[in-house]
Design an enzyme around this catalytic site. Structure first.
Site, PDB file in Angstrom:
ATOM      1  N   HIS A   3     -20.653   1.167  -3.375  1.00 31.82           N
ATOM      2  CA  HIS A   3     -20.421  -0.268  -3.176  1.00 31.82           C
ATOM      3  C   HIS A   3     -19.557  -0.445  -1.934  1.00 31.82           C
ATOM      4  CE1 HIS A   3     -19.141  -4.297  -3.555  1.00 31.82           C
ATOM      5  NE2 HIS A   3     -17.965  -4.032  -4.084  1.00 31.82           N
TER       6      HIS A   3
ATOM      7  N   CYS B 156     -19.619  -6.516  -8.908  1.00 31.14           N
ATOM      8  CA  CYS B 156     -20.056  -5.602  -7.842  1.00 31.14           C
ATOM      9  C   CYS B 156     -20.769  -4.363  -8.388  1.00 31.14           C
ATOM     10  CB  CYS B 156     -18.866  -5.194  -6.983  1.00 31.14           C
ATOM     11  SG  CYS B 156     -17.957  -6.600  -6.337  1.00 31.14           S
TER      12      CYS B 156
ATOM     13  N   ASN C  34     -17.923  -7.387   2.009  1.00 31.79           N
ATOM     14  CA  ASN C  34     -18.191  -7.041   0.612  1.00 31.79           C
ATOM     15  C   ASN C  34     -19.117  -8.103   0.031  1.00 31.79           C
ATOM     16  OD1 ASN C  34     -18.157  -6.768  -2.181  1.00 31.79           O
ATOM     17  ND2 ASN C  34     -15.979  -6.247  -2.282  1.00 31.79           N
TER      18      ASN C  34
HETATM   19  C1  LIG Z   1      -6.987  -6.281   0.123  1.00 28.07           C
HETATM   20  C2  LIG Z   1      -6.361  -5.117   0.863  1.00 28.07           C
HETATM   21  C3  LIG Z   1      -7.127  -4.817   2.143  1.00 28.07           C
HETATM   22  C4  LIG Z   1      -4.935  -5.506   1.232  1.00 28.07           C
HETATM   23  O1  LIG Z   1      -4.301  -4.411   1.868  1.00 28.07           O
HETATM   24  P1  LIG Z   1      -2.859  -3.947   1.384  1.00 28.07           P
HETATM   25  O2  LIG Z   1      -2.461  -2.845   2.249  1.00 28.07           O
HETATM   26  O3  LIG Z   1      -2.925  -3.685  -0.095  1.00 28.07           O
HETATM   27  O4  LIG Z   1      -2.040  -5.253   1.690  1.00 28.07           O
HETATM   28  P2  LIG Z   1      -0.677  -5.733   1.025  1.00 28.07           P
HETATM   29  O5  LIG Z   1      -0.951  -6.901   0.158  1.00 28.07           O
HETATM   30  O6  LIG Z   1       0.079  -4.568   0.415  1.00 28.07           O
HETATM   31  O7  LIG Z   1       0.128  -6.165   2.296  1.00 28.07           O
HETATM   32  C5  LIG Z   1       0.529  -5.231   3.272  1.00 28.07           C
HETATM   33  C6  LIG Z   1       1.022  -5.967   4.510  1.00 28.07           C
HETATM   34  O8  LIG Z   1      -0.088  -6.638   5.131  1.00 28.07           O
HETATM   35  C7  LIG Z   1       0.155  -8.045   5.196  1.00 28.07           C
HETATM   36  N1  LIG Z   1      -1.105  -8.731   4.930  1.00 28.07           N
HETATM   37  C8  LIG Z   1      -1.648  -9.042   3.734  1.00 28.07           C
HETATM   38  N2  LIG Z   1      -2.821  -9.659   3.919  1.00 28.07           N
HETATM   39  C9  LIG Z   1      -3.014  -9.740   5.245  1.00 28.07           C
HETATM   40  C10 LIG Z   1      -4.054 -10.251   6.065  1.00 28.07           C
HETATM   41  N3  LIG Z   1      -5.137 -10.814   5.519  1.00 28.07           N
HETATM   42  N4  LIG Z   1      -3.922 -10.133   7.394  1.00 28.07           N
HETATM   43  C11 LIG Z   1      -2.844  -9.576   7.965  1.00 28.07           C
HETATM   44  N5  LIG Z   1      -1.828  -9.070   7.245  1.00 28.07           N
HETATM   45  C12 LIG Z   1      -1.916  -9.148   5.892  1.00 28.07           C
HETATM   46  C13 LIG Z   1       1.187  -8.327   4.131  1.00 28.07           C
HETATM   47  O9  LIG Z   1       1.948  -9.470   4.446  1.00 28.07           O
HETATM   48  C14 LIG Z   1       2.033  -7.071   4.190  1.00 28.07           C
HETATM   49  O10 LIG Z   1       2.919  -7.150   5.290  1.00 28.07           O
HETATM   50  P3  LIG Z   1       4.377  -6.497   5.228  1.00 28.07           P
HETATM   51  O11 LIG Z   1       4.156  -5.019   5.097  1.00 28.07           O
HETATM   52  O12 LIG Z   1       4.971  -6.903   6.552  1.00 28.07           O
HETATM   53  O13 LIG Z   1       5.052  -7.097   4.037  1.00 28.07           O
HETATM   54  C15 LIG Z   1      -6.314  -3.852  -0.032  1.00 28.07           C
HETATM   55  O14 LIG Z   1      -5.436  -4.027  -1.097  1.00 28.07           O
HETATM   56  C16 LIG Z   1      -7.661  -3.504  -0.576  1.00 28.07           C
HETATM   57  O15 LIG Z   1      -8.574  -3.189   0.143  1.00 28.07           O
HETATM   58  N6  LIG Z   1      -7.832  -3.538  -1.918  1.00 28.07           N
HETATM   59  C17 LIG Z   1      -9.112  -3.299  -2.536  1.00 28.07           C
HETATM   60  C18 LIG Z   1      -9.851  -4.600  -2.568  1.00 28.07           C
HETATM   61  C19 LIG Z   1     -11.285  -4.468  -2.924  1.00 28.07           C
HETATM   62  O16 LIG Z   1     -11.959  -3.589  -2.455  1.00 28.07           O
HETATM   63  N7  LIG Z   1     -11.743  -5.389  -3.760  1.00 28.07           N
HETATM   64  C20 LIG Z   1     -13.094  -5.505  -4.140  1.00 28.07           C
HETATM   65  C21 LIG Z   1     -13.437  -4.551  -5.193  1.00 28.07           C
HETATM   66  S1  LIG Z   1     -15.005  -4.943  -5.820  1.00 28.07           S
END
Ligand SMILES: CC(C)(COP(=O)(O)OP(=O)(O)OC[C@H]1O[C@@H](n2cnc3c(N)ncnc32)[C@H](O)[C@@H]1OP(=O)(O)O)[C@@H](O)C(=O)NCCC(=O)NCCS
Length: 330
Positions: A255, A121, A286
């Site tokens: 980004h 990215c 993304n």
């Molecule tokens: C991916 C992302 C959105 C996930 O969000 P998060 O808050 O970290 O999610 P978590 O894995 O901690 O899960 C939190 C809760 O959401 C739930 N969850 C996870 N994925 C889910 C989805 N796709 N839909 C609905 N719920 C979801 C989990 O089960 C968890 O539930 P709980 O609290 O009841 O246990 C976040 O981590 C993120 O944006 N990271 C950066 C990713 C990125 O930008 N990558 C590219 C870089 S180039």
């Protein structure tokens, strides 16, 4: 007799931009037929409402061609003026020849130097840095830089941690000579100690041996922490290296990884409200190496960005790698 050395332009500038997206729209309602999620959750956690995925007849090559042709026309050039083509992609699934060589030939950039780079990215900003150096060293006069991905082909559509994020697009820029400064020094780096934070699940030979695809896997929370800490700080360093004060900036095009990451960066940078912030993640998700040029083209087309504006850009992603600079909008 002394060896002859190359002599380039005093400065380089972005002369033209282009972007291409697939026709198929995948909204959050469709996404929720693949993963256990909701429109509300996806929007609240990322800002994404819909994304584009390639369908019949659309490829990383066709998107690259479309974006590059637009950028060359926007620069007021013809393909024969281009003497180097750089493509940042991880979606060209043939190791050799490069996608850049194929695209250069199909556009009609006869005998142009052509090569691919893999900087995920951050790839567009990595490419811009290389193009600037080529123009200023005299190794090339006009360089096309393309960021192109079809990540829908490299993502498990049923993986709750990646499926809703990644999407397909291409963006391109032409970099050429300038008499005045129009690109700040690149600020870039990498941290391979965090290579496992975003990576492919297996090598291509393992994929063949195991009969399973190689797909992008991500530790979302680790990426989030890195992006809102180290990368927010790196963005401050880009601005500092540019010599501009925050109120001299017109545009901020990070980004498009996640709106919450952009929000955290804004809190860190304390940019004035006069700075327009790119939010094209809402419509396109993304798109990795394509996301910055795609977002900038969207701002130009909507009239929110204009020629002569100063634009702060930062790309970051798998590697981990990052790169950014300030440019003047063509
Ligand atoms: C991916 C992302 C959105 C996930 O969000 P998060 O808050 O970290 O999610 P978590 O894995 O901690 O899960 C939190 C809760 O959401 C739930 N969850 C996870 N994925 C889910 C989805 N796709 N839909 C609905 N719920 C979801 C989990 O089960 C968890 O539930 P709980 O609290 O009841 O246990 C976040 O981590 C993120 O944006 N990271 C950066 C990713 C990125 O930008 N990558 C590219 C870089 S180039």
């Amino acid at each position: 007799m002394a060896l002859v050395t190359s002599k380039g332009a005093p400065y380089a500038r972005v002369m033209g931009l282009g972007a291409a997206v697939p026709s198929r729209v995948v909204d959050n309602a469709e996404m929720c037929t693949y993963i256990d999620s909701s429109d509300e959750w996806i929007q609240q956690r990322t800002g994404i409402v819909e994304r584009r995925w390639v369908s019949e007849g659309e490829t990383v090559e066709s998107l690259s061609l479309d974006a590059a042709r637009q950028a060359i026309a926007h620069a007021g050039l013809t393909p024969s003026d281009i003497d180097a083509v750089i493509i940042s992609t991880i979606s060209h699934l043939v190791q050799t020849p490069s996608l850049a060589a194929i695209v250069a030939a199909k556009i009609g950039c006869t005998d142009a130097a052509a090569f691919d780079i893999a900087a995920a990215c951050a790839g567009f900003c990595y490419g811009l840095a290389q193009a600037e150096s080529l123009v200023r060293s005299g190794a090339a006069t006009h360089v096309v830089v393309i960021g192109a991905e079809t990540l829908s082909k490299l993502t498990d559509h049923h993986d709750r941690s990646t499926a809703f994020l990644f999407a397909d697009a291409a963006g391109a820029a032409v970099v050429g000579p300038s008499e005045t400064s129009a690109m700040s020094p690149v600020v870039w780096g990498s941290d391979g100690h965090q290579a496992d934070v975003i990576q492919m699940t297996r090598t291509w030979s393992e994929a063949v041996d195991e009969g399973k695809p190689s797909q992008v896997a991500m530790a979302g929370q680790q990426v989030f922490r890195w992006a809102t800490g180290f990368i927010a700080d790196a963005t401050s360093r880009i601005l500092e290296a540019s010599g501009l004060a925050p109120d001299e900036l017109d545009l901020f095009v990070p980004h498009q990884a996640n709106n919450r990451i952009t929000d955290a960066m804004l809190r860190h940078l304390k940019l004035p409200e006069t700075v327009t912030v790119a939010r094209s993640i809402k419509k396109y998700g993304n798109t990795s190496a394509a996301s910055i040029p795609l977002a900038l083209v969207e701002l130009i087309e909507s009239g929110e960005a204009k020629s002569g504006d100063t634009c702060l850009m930062i790309g970051f992603g798998a590697g981990l790698v990052y790169a950014g600079q300030v440019i003047t909008v063509p």
